[in-house]
Design a protein around this motif. Structure first.
Motif, PDB file in Angstrom:
ATOM      1  N   ALA A   1       0.834  -1.202   0.000  1.00 45.12           N
ATOM      2  CA  ALA A   1       0.000   0.000   0.000  1.00 45.12           C
ATOM      3  C   ALA A   1       0.868   1.250   0.000  1.00 45.12           C
ATOM      4  O   ALA A   1       0.587   2.221  -0.717  1.00 45.12           O
ATOM      5  CB  ALA A   1      -0.931  -0.004   1.213  1.00 45.12           C
TER       6      ALA A   1
ATOM      7  N   LEU B   1       2.097   1.825  -3.510  1.00 47.53           N
ATOM      8  CA  LEU B   1       1.114   2.464  -4.380  1.00 47.53           C
ATOM      9  C   LEU B   1       1.003   3.953  -4.072  1.00 47.53           C
ATOM     10  O   LEU B   1       0.862   4.781  -4.984  1.00 47.53           O
ATOM     11  CB  LEU B   1      -0.249   1.780  -4.224  1.00 47.53           C
ATOM     12  CG  LEU B   1      -0.335   0.324  -4.714  1.00 47.53           C
ATOM     13  CD1 LEU B   1      -1.739  -0.218  -4.458  1.00 47.53           C
ATOM     14  CD2 LEU B   1       0.027   0.200  -6.188  1.00 47.53           C
TER      15      LEU B   1
ATOM     16  N   SER C   1      -5.445  -1.924  -1.431  1.00 47.37           N
ATOM     17  CA  SER C   1      -5.576  -0.651  -2.140  1.00 47.37           C
ATOM     18  C   SER C   1      -6.702   0.217  -1.593  1.00 47.37           C
ATOM     19  O   SER C   1      -6.690   1.438  -1.770  1.00 47.37           O
ATOM     20  CB  SER C   1      -5.813  -0.900  -3.629  1.00 47.37           C
ATOM     21  OG  SER C   1      -6.956  -1.714  -3.817  1.00 47.37           O
ATOM     22  N   ASN C   2      -7.689  -0.401  -0.939  1.00 46.46           N
ATOM     23  CA  ASN C   2      -8.811   0.366  -0.394  1.00 46.46           C
ATOM     24  C   ASN C   2      -9.298  -0.248   0.922  1.00 46.46           C
ATOM     25  O   ASN C   2     -10.467  -0.617   1.060  1.00 46.46           O
ATOM     26  CB  ASN C   2      -9.960   0.429  -1.398  1.00 46.46           C
ATOM     27  CG  ASN C   2     -11.104   1.313  -0.918  1.00 46.46           C
ATOM     28  OD1 ASN C   2     -10.918   2.159  -0.043  1.00 46.46           O
ATOM     29  ND2 ASN C   2     -12.292   1.124  -1.478  1.00 46.46           N
TER      30      ASN C   2
ATOM     31  N   LEU D   1      -7.417   3.957  -4.639  1.00 49.55           N
ATOM     32  CA  LEU D   1      -7.985   3.692  -5.962  1.00 49.55           C
ATOM     33  C   LEU D   1      -8.122   4.930  -6.851  1.00 49.55           C
ATOM     34  O   LEU D   1      -7.854   4.855  -8.056  1.00 49.55           O
ATOM     35  CB  LEU D   1      -9.348   3.003  -5.821  1.00 49.55           C
ATOM     36  CG  LEU D   1      -9.347   1.632  -5.132  1.00 49.55           C
ATOM     37  CD1 LEU D   1     -10.774   1.102  -5.025  1.00 49.55           C
ATOM     38  CD2 LEU D   1      -8.459   0.642  -5.895  1.00 49.55           C
TER      39      LEU D   1
ATOM     40  N   LEU E   1      -4.940   5.813  -9.122  1.00 46.58           N
ATOM     41  CA  LEU E   1      -4.160   4.765  -9.784  1.00 46.58           C
ATOM     42  C   LEU E   1      -3.967   5.046 -11.277  1.00 46.58           C
ATOM     43  O   LEU E   1      -2.930   4.707 -11.849  1.00 46.58           O
ATOM     44  CB  LEU E   1      -4.832   3.403  -9.603  1.00 46.58           C
ATOM     45  CG  LEU E   1      -4.802   2.808  -8.199  1.00 46.58           C
ATOM     46  CD1 LEU E   1      -5.538   1.472  -8.187  1.00 46.58           C
ATOM     47  CD2 LEU E   1      -3.376   2.643  -7.686  1.00 46.58           C
TER      48      LEU E   1
ATOM     49  N   LEU F   1      -6.683  -4.126 -10.214  1.00 44.05           N
ATOM     50  CA  LEU F   1      -5.727  -3.020 -10.239  1.00 44.05           C
ATOM     51  C   LEU F   1      -4.891  -3.034 -11.504  1.00 44.05           C
ATOM     52  O   LEU F   1      -4.403  -2.002 -11.954  1.00 44.05           O
ATOM     53  CB  LEU F   1      -4.804  -3.077  -9.014  1.00 44.05           C
ATOM     54  CG  LEU F   1      -5.468  -3.116  -7.636  1.00 44.05           C
ATOM     55  CD1 LEU F   1      -4.405  -3.088  -6.546  1.00 44.05           C
ATOM     56  CD2 LEU F   1      -6.450  -1.979  -7.463  1.00 44.05           C
TER      57      LEU F   1
END
Length: 247
Positions: A91, A94, A114-115, A182, A185, A211
């Motif tokens: 995470a 990202l 990611s969320n 998200l 991205l 993703l």
């Protein structure tokens, strides 16, 4: 923020940072370090609140955790590096891809949440449990998610969990409870390798696979017969992927 880190490899080689899972420290990268160090200057670090890093009072945010990594680059006087992260470290990777693109060449995000803000109460409850009862209260359940039943060499990872400061663990749970990566991205420009495991119940593959279509040019690998901490249980599969992607 002073992050603890361990360097391996030639000082003149390209730099790779390794970001660990929630509750683990840089020692979890033992199956990767020796292989990567033949080609790279490897810097395996502990997130704030973990391992030998400082443990400020929480809650933390993903901005804090990502900013710590940028600060580490500054401290080491590094203009750019590549980054490999798993779980919480994924995470953070990202976040870095979205917020510090000029500082990184390539990313590998392994089983990245990611969320996690989609289910914030899970993280808030876990933070409260660990603050009250320590990390020993979640160790068995965590190892049950991180490894398949037939993987037996879990003792070193269990000890990392038990050693993790309860405030650091809890505050990183709170960081995850407010994290949604998200929306940005589609703006990621660096090459990204996404890795997921088919039996991962911590960050299920159905949350990682999409993703690959949201991050421009991302490459996806699904590791079979593996659970969450796939870097530790399946280095024979993971290490060649890392070398191929990092160049």
């Amino acid at each position: 923020m002073r992050l603890n880190y361990v360097e391996t490899g030639s000082a003149d080689a390209p730099v790779v940072l390794l970001g660990s899972s929630l509750g683990a420290d840089q020692g979890m990268w033992a199956p990767q370090v020796e292989v990567l160090a033949k080609r790279f200057r490897v810097i395996a670090f502990d997130h704030r609140g973990h391992g030998g890093s400082e443990v400020p009072d929480g809650p933390y945010t993903i901005d804090d955790l990502g900013g710590d990594v940028v600060e580490l680059l500054d401290t080491l006087e590094l203009e750019q590096a590549s980054y490999v992260g798993i779980s919480l470290g994924g995470a953070v990777g990202l976040w870095l891809a979205e917020n510090a693109p000029d500082r990184f060449h390539r990313f590998v995000a392994i089983c990245p949440p990611s969320n996690p803000a989609a289910d914030p109460q899970t993280w808030i409850d876990r933070a409260a449990k660990v603050r009250a009862e320590g990390t020993q209260s979640i160790a068995d359940a965590t190892l049950g998610r991180w490894f398949l039943p037939d993987f037996e060499d879990t003792a070193p990872i269990r000890q990392m969990l038990l050693n993790c400061p309860k405030e650091g663990y809890a505050a990183c749970c709170e960081a995850l409870s407010t994290t949604n990566l998200l929306p940005a991205l589609a703006d990621v420009t660096a090459p990204v390798l996404l890795v997921t495991a088919d039996h991962d119940t911590s960050v299920p593959p159905e949350t990682v696979i999409p993703l690959a279509t949201q991050i421009p040019g991302a490459h996806l690998e699904v590791i079979e017969n593996a659970a969450h901490l796939v870097t530790y249980s399946h280095p024979d599969v993971i290490n060649p992927l890392l070398l191929a992607h990092l160049g």
